[in-house]
Design a protein around this motif. Structure first.
Motif, PDB file in Angstrom:
ATOM      1  N   MET A   1      47.181  29.903  33.438  1.00  0.00           N
ATOM      2  CA  MET A   1      46.960  31.334  33.353  1.00  0.00           C
ATOM      3  C   MET A   1      48.287  32.016  33.000  1.00  0.00           C
ATOM      4  O   MET A   1      49.287  31.791  33.677  1.00  0.00           O
ATOM      5  CB  MET A   1      46.425  31.836  34.699  1.00  0.00           C
ATOM      6  N   PRO A   2      48.271  32.822  31.972  1.00  0.00           N
ATOM      7  CA  PRO A   2      49.497  33.544  31.606  1.00  0.00           C
ATOM      8  C   PRO A   2      49.957  34.477  32.735  1.00  0.00           C
ATOM      9  O   PRO A   2      49.133  35.026  33.472  1.00  0.00           O
ATOM     10  CB  PRO A   2      49.088  34.359  30.380  1.00  0.00           C
ATOM     11  N   ALA A   3      51.254  34.655  32.883  1.00  0.00           N
ATOM     12  CA  ALA A   3      51.821  35.467  33.967  1.00  0.00           C
ATOM     13  C   ALA A   3      51.337  36.915  33.918  1.00  0.00           C
ATOM     14  O   ALA A   3      51.134  37.535  34.966  1.00  0.00           O
ATOM     15  CB  ALA A   3      53.337  35.421  33.908  1.00  0.00           C
ATOM     16  N   PHE A   4      51.122  37.442  32.723  1.00  0.00           N
ATOM     17  CA  PHE A   4      50.724  38.845  32.626  1.00  0.00           C
ATOM     18  C   PHE A   4      49.363  39.102  33.264  1.00  0.00           C
ATOM     19  O   PHE A   4      49.072  40.219  33.679  1.00  0.00           O
ATOM     20  CB  PHE A   4      50.732  39.336  31.171  1.00  0.00           C
ATOM     21  N   VAL A   5      48.518  38.074  33.346  1.00  0.00           N
ATOM     22  CA  VAL A   5      47.183  38.243  33.929  1.00  0.00           C
ATOM     23  C   VAL A   5      47.300  38.745  35.371  1.00  0.00           C
ATOM     24  O   VAL A   5      46.606  39.676  35.783  1.00  0.00           O
ATOM     25  CB  VAL A   5      46.374  36.920  33.855  1.00  0.00           C
ATOM     26  N   ALA A   6      48.199  38.134  36.136  1.00  0.00           N
ATOM     27  CA  ALA A   6      48.394  38.543  37.535  1.00  0.00           C
ATOM     28  C   ALA A   6      48.906  39.972  37.625  1.00  0.00           C
ATOM     29  O   ALA A   6      48.540  40.706  38.559  1.00  0.00           O
ATOM     30  CB  ALA A   6      49.349  37.589  38.234  1.00  0.00           C
ATOM     31  N   HIS A   7      49.721  40.397  36.664  1.00  0.00           N
ATOM     32  CA  HIS A   7      50.246  41.767  36.686  1.00  0.00           C
ATOM     33  C   HIS A   7      49.113  42.788  36.523  1.00  0.00           C
ATOM     34  O   HIS A   7      49.051  43.780  37.257  1.00  0.00           O
ATOM     35  CB  HIS A   7      51.296  41.968  35.584  1.00  0.00           C
ATOM     36  N   TYR A   8      48.230  42.545  35.572  1.00  0.00           N
ATOM     37  CA  TYR A   8      47.089  43.443  35.379  1.00  0.00           C
ATOM     38  C   TYR A   8      46.181  43.424  36.607  1.00  0.00           C
ATOM     39  O   TYR A   8      45.695  44.476  37.038  1.00  0.00           O
ATOM     40  CB  TYR A   8      46.286  43.035  34.137  1.00  0.00           C
ATOM     41  N   ALA A   9      45.945  42.245  37.162  1.00  0.00           N
ATOM     42  CA  ALA A   9      45.066  42.116  38.327  1.00  0.00           C
ATOM     43  C   ALA A   9      45.638  42.872  39.525  1.00  0.00           C
ATOM     44  O   ALA A   9      44.913  43.608  40.214  1.00  0.00           O
ATOM     45  CB  ALA A   9      44.869  40.641  38.672  1.00  0.00           C
ATOM     46  N   ARG A  10      46.935  42.698  39.780  1.00  0.00           N
ATOM     47  CA  ARG A  10      47.565  43.402  40.905  1.00  0.00           C
ATOM     48  C   ARG A  10      47.553  44.910  40.686  1.00  0.00           C
ATOM     49  O   ARG A  10      47.331  45.679  41.623  1.00  0.00           O
ATOM     50  CB  ARG A  10      48.986  42.902  41.114  1.00  0.00           C
ATOM     51  N   ALA A  11      47.786  45.330  39.452  1.00  0.00           N
ATOM     52  CA  ALA A  11      47.784  46.762  39.157  1.00  0.00           C
ATOM     53  C   ALA A  11      46.408  47.366  39.432  1.00  0.00           C
ATOM     54  O   ALA A  11      46.306  48.434  40.049  1.00  0.00           O
ATOM     55  CB  ALA A  11      48.205  47.015  37.714  1.00  0.00           C
ATOM     56  N   LEU A  12      45.344  46.689  39.004  1.00  0.00           N
ATOM     57  CA  LEU A  12      44.000  47.195  39.271  1.00  0.00           C
ATOM     58  C   LEU A  12      43.732  47.204  40.770  1.00  0.00           C
ATOM     59  O   LEU A  12      43.194  48.178  41.299  1.00  0.00           O
ATOM     60  CB  LEU A  12      42.941  46.365  38.535  1.00  0.00           C
ATOM     61  N   ALA A  13      44.114  46.142  41.458  1.00  0.00           N
ATOM     62  CA  ALA A  13      43.911  46.088  42.909  1.00  0.00           C
ATOM     63  C   ALA A  13      44.698  47.196  43.606  1.00  0.00           C
ATOM     64  O   ALA A  13      44.195  47.813  44.561  1.00  0.00           O
ATOM     65  CB  ALA A  13      44.310  44.718  43.457  1.00  0.00           C
ATOM     66  N   ASP A  14      45.913  47.497  43.134  1.00  0.00           N
ATOM     67  CA  ASP A  14      46.709  48.594  43.697  1.00  0.00           C
ATOM     68  C   ASP A  14      45.979  49.927  43.555  1.00  0.00           C
ATOM     69  O   ASP A  14      45.890  50.710  44.500  1.00  0.00           O
ATOM     70  CB  ASP A  14      48.072  48.698  43.006  1.00  0.00           C
ATOM     71  N   VAL A  15      45.460  50.176  42.355  1.00  0.00           N
ATOM     72  CA  VAL A  15      44.752  51.435  42.098  1.00  0.00           C
ATOM     73  C   VAL A  15      43.490  51.528  42.955  1.00  0.00           C
ATOM     74  O   VAL A  15      43.229  52.561  43.575  1.00  0.00           O
ATOM     75  CB  VAL A  15      44.412  51.586  40.602  1.00  0.00           C
ATOM     76  N   VAL A  16      42.727  50.462  42.990  1.00  0.00           N
ATOM     77  CA  VAL A  16      41.461  50.457  43.738  1.00  0.00           C
ATOM     78  C   VAL A  16      41.713  50.689  45.226  1.00  0.00           C
ATOM     79  O   VAL A  16      41.027  51.483  45.862  1.00  0.00           O
ATOM     80  CB  VAL A  16      40.677  49.140  43.498  1.00  0.00           C
ATOM     81  N   THR A  17      42.713  49.997  45.779  1.00  0.00           N
ATOM     82  CA  THR A  17      42.969  50.141  47.215  1.00  0.00           C
ATOM     83  C   THR A  17      43.632  51.473  47.549  1.00  0.00           C
ATOM     84  O   THR A  17      43.266  52.105  48.538  1.00  0.00           O
ATOM     85  CB  THR A  17      43.815  48.979  47.765  1.00  0.00           C
ATOM     86  N   SER A  18      44.580  51.920  46.730  1.00  0.00           N
ATOM     87  CA  SER A  18      45.254  53.190  47.040  1.00  0.00           C
ATOM     88  C   SER A  18      44.313  54.384  46.895  1.00  0.00           C
ATOM     89  O   SER A  18      44.416  55.350  47.649  1.00  0.00           O
ATOM     90  CB  SER A  18      46.500  53.383  46.167  1.00  0.00           C
ATOM     91  N   ALA A  19      43.383  54.320  45.958  1.00  0.00           N
ATOM     92  CA  ALA A  19      42.412  55.406  45.775  1.00  0.00           C
ATOM     93  C   ALA A  19      41.196  55.232  46.691  1.00  0.00           C
ATOM     94  O   ALA A  19      40.288  56.061  46.669  1.00  0.00           O
ATOM     95  CB  ALA A  19      41.963  55.480  44.318  1.00  0.00           C
ATOM     96  N   LYS A  20      41.188  54.130  47.462  1.00  0.00           N
ATOM     97  CA  LYS A  20      40.080  53.829  48.376  1.00  0.00           C
ATOM     98  C   LYS A  20      38.727  53.840  47.660  1.00  0.00           C
ATOM     99  O   LYS A  20      37.751  54.402  48.144  1.00  0.00           O
ATOM    100  CB  LYS A  20      40.078  54.785  49.565  1.00  0.00           C
ATOM    101  N   LEU A  21      38.721  53.209  46.488  1.00  0.00           N
ATOM    102  CA  LEU A  21      37.484  53.120  45.712  1.00  0.00           C
ATOM    103  C   LEU A  21      36.558  52.078  46.328  1.00  0.00           C
ATOM    104  O   LEU A  21      36.998  51.178  47.036  1.00  0.00           O
ATOM    105  CB  LEU A  21      37.805  52.754  44.263  1.00  0.00           C
ATOM    106  N   ASP A  22      35.294  52.200  46.047  1.00  0.00           N
ATOM    107  CA  ASP A  22      34.276  51.281  46.547  1.00  0.00           C
ATOM    108  C   ASP A  22      34.431  49.957  45.805  1.00  0.00           C
ATOM    109  O   ASP A  22      34.070  49.853  44.629  1.00  0.00           O
ATOM    110  CB  ASP A  22      32.895  51.896  46.326  1.00  0.00           C
ATOM    111  N   THR A  23      34.954  48.950  46.495  1.00  0.00           N
ATOM    112  CA  THR A  23      35.218  47.671  45.840  1.00  0.00           C
ATOM    113  C   THR A  23      33.934  46.981  45.400  1.00  0.00           C
ATOM    114  O   THR A  23      33.934  46.289  44.379  1.00  0.00           O
ATOM    115  CB  THR A  23      36.031  46.735  46.759  1.00  0.00           C
ATOM    116  N   ALA A  24      32.855  47.184  46.139  1.00  0.00           N
ATOM    117  CA  ALA A  24      31.575  46.577  45.736  1.00  0.00           C
ATOM    118  C   ALA A  24      31.082  47.210  44.436  1.00  0.00           C
ATOM    119  O   ALA A  24      30.567  46.516  43.553  1.00  0.00           O
ATOM    120  CB  ALA A  24      30.540  46.735  46.838  1.00  0.00           C
ATOM    121  N   ALA A  25      31.261  48.523  44.297  1.00  0.00           N
ATOM    122  CA  ALA A  25      30.856  49.211  43.068  1.00  0.00           C
ATOM    123  C   ALA A  25      31.716  48.752  41.892  1.00  0.00           C
ATOM    124  O   ALA A  25      31.202  48.518  40.794  1.00  0.00           O
ATOM    125  CB  ALA A  25      30.955  50.724  43.240  1.00  0.00           C
ATOM    126  N   ILE A  26      33.012  48.602  42.126  1.00  0.00           N
ATOM    127  CA  ILE A  26      33.909  48.104  41.076  1.00  0.00           C
ATOM    128  C   ILE A  26      33.476  46.703  40.661  1.00  0.00           C
ATOM    129  O   ILE A  26      33.417  46.384  39.471  1.00  0.00           O
ATOM    130  CB  ILE A  26      35.378  48.089  41.551  1.00  0.00           C
TER     131      ILE A  26
END
Length: 179
Positions: A1-26
């Motif tokens: 897996m290319p290293a950049f994949v983890a960067h995008y994944a962490r960034a999305l997880a950061d946004v989802v958790t900080s905005a307290k979005l519905d993870t099941a809906a996402i």
């Protein structure tokens, strides 16, 4: 897996958790997106074609999003993957995001292999025990393998707990051979 994949994944997880979005809906929206992606070779060809400008691809994304109804952070992720010519790695990013989110929620993946089908009560008891063993919540996949004869084999990450009859017999054979 290319290293950049983890960067995008962490960034999305950061946004989802900080905005307290519905993870099941996402997660449902991600499943819809991947279903659309996998179901249309033409869509993949357009989004991955280097000769089509990113701005034109994003117009297509926004038109597509009218039907999909993705939340803004998810739409922005896809647009960013398009702009950075990384859209071909969509599946990898989604998988890495799901893994990242589970880590943040204290959930571990486990594969549980048994010789026979378990009742719901047996599964729940086994999950509770495996959760205690791992010190985490467990999300398990169950598989049948009659060749283990009895007992259970549990894989959590790279760790294997072999409580199968076959495993015990093999260990006994090794002890007898060495001793």
């Amino acid at each position: 897996m290319p290293a950049f994949v983890a960067h995008y994944a962490r960034a999305l997880a950061d946004v989802v958790t900080s905005a307290k979005l519905d993870t099941a809906a996402i997660d449902r929206q991600l499943a819809d997106l991947l279903g659309t992606w996998d179901g249309s070779r033409e869509l993949r060809q357009v989004f991955e074609h280097p000769g089509i400008p990113a701005a034109q691809k994003i117009v297509i994304l926004d038109t597509m999003n009218k039907k999909l109804g993705m939340m803004q952070p998810l739409r922005n992720l896809v647009a960013l993957l398009i702009k950075n010519n990384r859209i071909a790695h969509l599946h990898e990013v989604v998988d890495a995001y799901r893994t990242e989110l589970q880590v943040r929620q204290g959930i571990r993946q486990a594969e549980i292999v048994t010789a026979r089908e378990l009742s719901e009560q047996e599964r729940n008891m086994l999950l509770a025990g495996v959760g205690q063993l791992a010190g985490a919540k467990i999300q398990a996949s169950f598989k049948l393998d009659k060749s283990i004869l009895g007992g259970t084999v549990v894989r959590i990450g790279s760790t294997v707990y072999d409580g199968s009859v076959r495993g015990r017999l093999e260990r006994l054979r090794e002890e007898l051979a060495s001793g």
